[in-house]
Write a protein that holds these residues in place. Structure first.
Motif, PDB file in Angstrom:
ATOM      1  N   ARG A 409      -1.873  32.265  74.911  1.00 54.47           N
ATOM      2  CA  ARG A 409      -2.496  31.654  76.283  1.00 54.47           C
ATOM      3  C   ARG A 409      -4.263  30.973  76.594  1.00 54.47           C
ATOM      4  NH1 ARG A 409       2.600  31.190  74.954  1.00 54.47           N
ATOM      5  NH2 ARG A 409       4.068  31.794  77.028  1.00 54.47           N
ATOM      6  N   MET A 410      -4.851  32.227  75.404  1.00 51.49           N
ATOM      7  CA  MET A 410      -6.587  32.504  75.453  1.00 51.49           C
ATOM      8  C   MET A 410      -6.531  30.963  74.784  1.00 51.49           C
ATOM      9  SD  MET A 410      -6.792  34.193  78.106  1.00 51.49           S
ATOM     10  CE  MET A 410      -9.450  34.482  78.080  1.00 51.49           C
ATOM     11  N   VAL A 411      -6.213  30.883  73.460  1.00 47.53           N
ATOM     12  CA  VAL A 411      -6.579  29.479  72.675  1.00 47.53           C
ATOM     13  C   VAL A 411      -5.951  28.241  72.960  1.00 47.53           C
ATOM     14  CG1 VAL A 411      -5.978  28.212  70.822  1.00 47.53           C
ATOM     15  CG2 VAL A 411      -6.341  31.056  70.827  1.00 47.53           C
ATOM     16  N   LYS A 412      -4.827  28.326  74.151  1.00 47.09           N
ATOM     17  CA  LYS A 412      -4.757  27.221  75.015  1.00 47.09           C
ATOM     18  C   LYS A 412      -5.877  26.746  76.170  1.00 47.09           C
ATOM     19  CE  LYS A 412       0.175  27.256  73.376  1.00 47.09           C
ATOM     20  NZ  LYS A 412       1.747  27.637  74.339  1.00 47.09           N
ATOM     21  N   GLY A 413      -6.536  27.454  76.727  1.00 45.42           N
ATOM     22  CA  GLY A 413      -7.275  27.318  77.335  1.00 45.42           C
ATOM     23  C   GLY A 413      -8.160  26.841  77.325  1.00 45.42           C
ATOM     24  N   ILE A 414      -9.202  27.303  76.053  1.00 45.50           N
ATOM     25  CA  ILE A 414     -10.581  26.516  75.502  1.00 45.50           C
ATOM     26  C   ILE A 414      -9.753  24.781  74.628  1.00 45.50           C
ATOM     27  CG2 ILE A 414     -11.784  27.122  73.398  1.00 45.50           C
ATOM     28  CD1 ILE A 414     -10.754  30.173  73.407  1.00 45.50           C
ATOM     29  N   PRO A 420     -14.852  28.028  78.090  1.00 46.48           N
ATOM     30  CA  PRO A 420     -15.452  28.896  77.458  1.00 46.48           C
ATOM     31  C   PRO A 420     -15.160  30.123  76.335  1.00 46.48           C
ATOM     32  CG  PRO A 420     -16.231  29.399  79.160  1.00 46.48           C
ATOM     33  CD  PRO A 420     -14.668  28.058  79.684  1.00 46.48           C
ATOM     34  N   GLY A 421     -14.903  30.227  75.232  1.00 49.77           N
ATOM     35  CA  GLY A 421     -14.083  31.141  74.453  1.00 49.77           C
ATOM     36  C   GLY A 421     -13.955  31.127  72.691  1.00 49.77           C
ATOM     37  N   PRO A 422     -14.153  31.859  72.346  1.00 51.01           N
ATOM     38  CA  PRO A 422     -13.970  31.648  71.290  1.00 51.01           C
ATOM     39  C   PRO A 422     -12.500  31.192  70.049  1.00 51.01           C
ATOM     40  CG  PRO A 422     -13.827  34.271  71.256  1.00 51.01           C
ATOM     41  CD  PRO A 422     -14.019  34.014  72.695  1.00 51.01           C
ATOM     42  N   ALA A 423     -12.457  30.044  70.381  1.00 51.77           N
ATOM     43  CA  ALA A 423     -10.498  30.113  69.761  1.00 51.77           C
ATOM     44  C   ALA A 423     -10.799  30.101  68.501  1.00 51.77           C
ATOM     45  CB  ALA A 423     -10.873  28.498  70.764  1.00 51.77           C
ATOM     46  N   ASP A 424     -11.786  30.120  67.473  1.00 51.55           N
ATOM     47  CA  ASP A 424     -11.366  30.168  66.604  1.00 51.55           C
ATOM     48  C   ASP A 424     -10.615  31.721  65.921  1.00 51.55           C
ATOM     49  OD1 ASP A 424     -11.143  27.459  65.310  1.00 51.55           O
ATOM     50  OD2 ASP A 424     -13.791  27.970  64.999  1.00 51.55           O
ATOM     51  N   ARG A 425     -11.507  32.889  66.839  1.00 52.17           N
ATOM     52  CA  ARG A 425     -11.355  33.915  66.271  1.00 52.17           C
ATOM     53  C   ARG A 425      -9.807  34.561  66.815  1.00 52.17           C
ATOM     54  NH1 ARG A 425     -15.762  37.718  69.387  1.00 52.17           N
ATOM     55  NH2 ARG A 425     -13.375  38.021  70.153  1.00 52.17           N
ATOM     56  N   TRP A 426      -9.553  33.880  68.235  1.00 54.13           N
ATOM     57  CA  TRP A 426      -8.712  33.918  68.970  1.00 54.13           C
ATOM     58  C   TRP A 426      -7.284  33.779  67.796  1.00 54.13           C
ATOM     59  CZ3 TRP A 426     -10.834  33.983  74.622  1.00 54.13           C
ATOM     60  CH2 TRP A 426     -11.859  35.235  74.746  1.00 54.13           C
ATOM     61  N   GLU A 427      -7.841  32.437  67.570  1.00 57.53           N
ATOM     62  CA  GLU A 427      -5.903  31.860  66.710  1.00 57.53           C
ATOM     63  C   GLU A 427      -5.761  32.587  65.308  1.00 57.53           C
ATOM     64  OE1 GLU A 427      -7.645  27.597  66.357  1.00 57.53           O
ATOM     65  OE2 GLU A 427      -6.000  26.621  67.425  1.00 57.53           O
ATOM     66  N   ALA A 428      -7.061  33.274  64.704  1.00 60.34           N
ATOM     67  CA  ALA A 428      -6.611  34.066  64.198  1.00 60.34           C
ATOM     68  C   ALA A 428      -6.114  35.134  64.125  1.00 60.34           C
ATOM     69  CB  ALA A 428      -7.844  34.020  62.948  1.00 60.34           C
ATOM     70  N   LEU A 429      -6.306  35.683  65.609  1.00 59.57           N
ATOM     71  CA  LEU A 429      -6.034  36.897  65.387  1.00 59.57           C
ATOM     72  C   LEU A 429      -4.199  36.477  66.045  1.00 59.57           C
ATOM     73  CD1 LEU A 429      -5.386  39.977  66.962  1.00 59.57           C
ATOM     74  CD2 LEU A 429      -7.120  39.349  68.993  1.00 59.57           C
TER      75      LEU A 429
END
Length: 617
Positions: A409-414, A420-429
């Motif tokens: 959900r955080m990746v989709k928000g970005i 704003p946020g580290p989309a790549d990092r959270w996608e990897a997580l």
């Protein structure tokens, strides 16, 4: 003692009373849902407090119903001498709490009996009572209660008795008002004016519902019940109005549910948004944001109705428990547990709000980022799981799936909203958590997900895997999980949430089938293309409601009766969403607001059969 399903509820959006089929108010906490009860017969005997108002001959009522679209209860007794009706309701709060009972003569002449037994502080304190020109005035510590009626009142053995007759066309009102004892006497309510205004309030609220379809009446009753479980000043919604109604008669699995659970957040919002209640959805979201404010490491699974964090669990030894199911508990020690799924549930809920109300800025994004940054550091830990198990912590599959939900959900928000946020990092997580669940939470040999890593036991929460979007609803691994759960957790056509003897949940005894889980199965079957079975299960679940449409937490298939705290928000949210998805003939991801079905949706049997045939069911 009345069965759990013998109770109907009336309330004023601050608290609620339970009224039995015998005309007895056996549970009422004043002035709030979580305040000490003044009527406690539900978890003891009449000596612990109740308000009986019924024909002198006694017995269960002949019929009862809610006025359509309202929380006004009408109960009738047909006796050899005539018929009498009692109208019970609580007007929406205007400073003090009123409960109004109007006795109406329908035909003939009926001798009536009233017995008021006020016992404050959960039955522990007998108030001082004196008569006045209006009725009686009772005081005990911080509590004062005033009973106003024209009927005769007489004190007998620390009870207030009212014996009178009612004839056809006659109306005899009783108004019980609570107020803080240090204040002067509150205004005296006009019972007939209060009835008219209460009816208008509920009719206006019900009239805003946008839901259509074949199950609209059942859905509307559940929505009214959920509205009644709302604490109006804050927007918080309690899980139930009761404490310590047992999950097994005679057992010790008795908990206080008069608090707000974060696990309910997404279900709550989906149900309210689908029905057009955006104000209530917004109030719940605001309550949620206030409650979770602070250090993300301190996120709890539940809070008080004002967002309180300290909910110490205490046993009340002077109460014998419902059908001697002791102990009676107040507070809930599970508030201090580590349940990793709640981070996912909060972020899923806030994503749903963002997706449903696209024009509104996401003013909660900083909170969401802080929650996600903390979850990054703890998602791999063992926890107590969704069901608040009091045994050893372990790696629950559902908890890991909800950690995946949080990252998703955080990746989709970005990506979708430019936040704003580290989309790549959270996608990897997100990918890491997904791989971890597939490697450790899935039993390849049995083709099913399991309750916890390295253990064979199953859990009904696994049915939520497609709902949150972790896998598609028709994925073979989801299909295999549904089939395994049906084989191993099905009990007489309904689902256990898990088998306690296999799950080491730290508690003795067993429990009934968990109603929300069976509604989850409805949705899972629909997503798997098994439409006919989904509808049949839904209809069986509807049949478990009591005569006025209420559901508790669980059902005893052996005894054919409801179990657990009542009315249960979790059960009613699940009913609403299952009905909507059956009507729409589609399942929704938990971050997508469902909507009412189009007018041409298949509703008749022939069209439904054709739909089943088209998918090979």
């Amino acid at each position: 003692m009345a069965r759990i399903e013998d109770y109907a509820m009336v309330g004023d959006l601050h608290t609620a009373a339970l009224i039995s089929t015998e005309g007895s108010i056996d549970w009422l906490c004043l002035p709030r849902f979580d305040s000490p009860a003044c009527f406690n017969a539900l978890v003891d005997t009449p000596k612990a407090g109740r308000w009986l108002l019924a024909p002198e001959s006694g017995g269960e009522c002949t019929r009862r119903r809610y006025r359509p679209g309202t929380l006004i209860l009408e109960t009738e007794w047909a006796t050899p001498d005539g018929t009498v009706r009692i109208i019970d309701f609580m007007p929406p709060r205007d400073g003090v709490a009123d409960i109004v009972r109007i006795v109406v003569g329908v035909s003939g002449t009926v001798r009536m009996r009233g017995e008021l037994v006020l016992r404050f502080d959960y039955g522990h304190i007998v108030p001082w009572v004196r008569h006045d020109e209006y009725g009686i005035h009772a005081v005990a510590g911080p509590d004062a209660a005033y009973l106003v009626t024209d009927a005769p009142l007489q004190g007998q053995r620390m009870r207030t008795i009212s014996d009178f007759t009612v004839t056809a066309g006659e109306r005899v009102p009783f108004v019980l008002t609570w107020s803080p004892s240090h204040l002067s006497r509150p205004r005296i309510a006009d019972p007939e004016a209060a009835l008219e205004s209460t009816d208008a309030f509920w009719q206006h609220w019900s009239g805003k519902c946008t839901i259509t379809g074949p199950h609209r009446d059942a859905v509307m009753r559940s929505l009214i019940t959920l509205k009644a479980l709302t604490f109006a000043p804050t927007g918080g919604i309690v899980a139930a109005v009761t404490t310590s109604l047992p999950e097994e008669i005679g057992g010790t699995r008795n908990w206080d549910y008069r608090f707000c659970w974060l696990r309910d957040a997404t279900l709550t919002l989906q149900a309210l948004l689908a029905a057009g209640y955006t104000d209530e959805a917004g109030a719940w979201r605001d309550w949620l944001l206030r409650a979770v404010a602070g250090d993300p490491a301190d996120l709890q699974i539940m809070y008080g109705i004002h967002g309180e964090r300290r909910l110490p669990e205490i046993e009340l030894p002077w109460l014998q428990g419902y059908e001697e199911s002791a102990p009676v508990r107040i507070g809930n020690g599970a508030a201090g547990q580590l349940q990793l799924d709640v981070w996912g549930e909060v972020l899923d809920c806030l994503a749903l709000t963002r997706n449903a109300l696209l024009k509104q800025p996401d003013d909660a994004w900083d909170v969401q980022v802080a929650l996600m940054e903390h979850l990054e550091t703890v998602w791999h830990r063992p926890d107590n799981g969704l069901w608040e198990m009091r045994g050893p912590r372990r790696h629950f599959t559902h908890s890991k799936v909800m950690a995946w939900v949080a990252a998703d959900r955080m990746v989709k928000g970005i990506r979708n909203f430019g936040l704003p946020g580290p989309a790549d990092r959270w996608e990897a997580l997100r990918d890491t958590i997904h791989a971890d669940v597939m490697a450790k939470g899935f039993d390849v040999g049995r083709n099913t997900f399991v309750q916890a890593y390295g253990r064979p036991a199953l859990d009904a929460s696994l049915l939520l895997i497609p709902r949150v979007g972790f896998l598609p609803p028709d994925d073979p691994r989801v299909i295999g999980t549904i089939e395994a759960i049906e084989r191993e957790l099905m009990h007489d056509g309904f689902l256990l949430r898990y088998r306690p003897e296999e799950s080491d949940d730290g508690l003795p005894g067993g429990e009934g089938v968990f109603l929300a889980c069976s509604f989850w199965l409805v949705e899972a079957l629909l997503g798997a293309g098994r439409r006919r079975e989904a509808r049949e299960l839904f209809e069986r679940l509807l049949a478990l409601r009591n005569d006025v449409g209420l559901l508790s937490e669980e059902w005893s298939v052996e005894a054919g009766r409801q179990l657990g705290n009542t009315p249960q928000a979790f059960s009613h949210f699940a009913l609403v969403l299952s009905a909507l998805e059956l009507h729409e003939d589609a399942v929704h991801s938990s971050d997508t607001p469902p909507h009412t079905a189009p007018e041409d949706a298949p509703e008749d049997a022939a069209a439904e059969a054709a739909a089943d045939s088209a998918v090979g069911n």
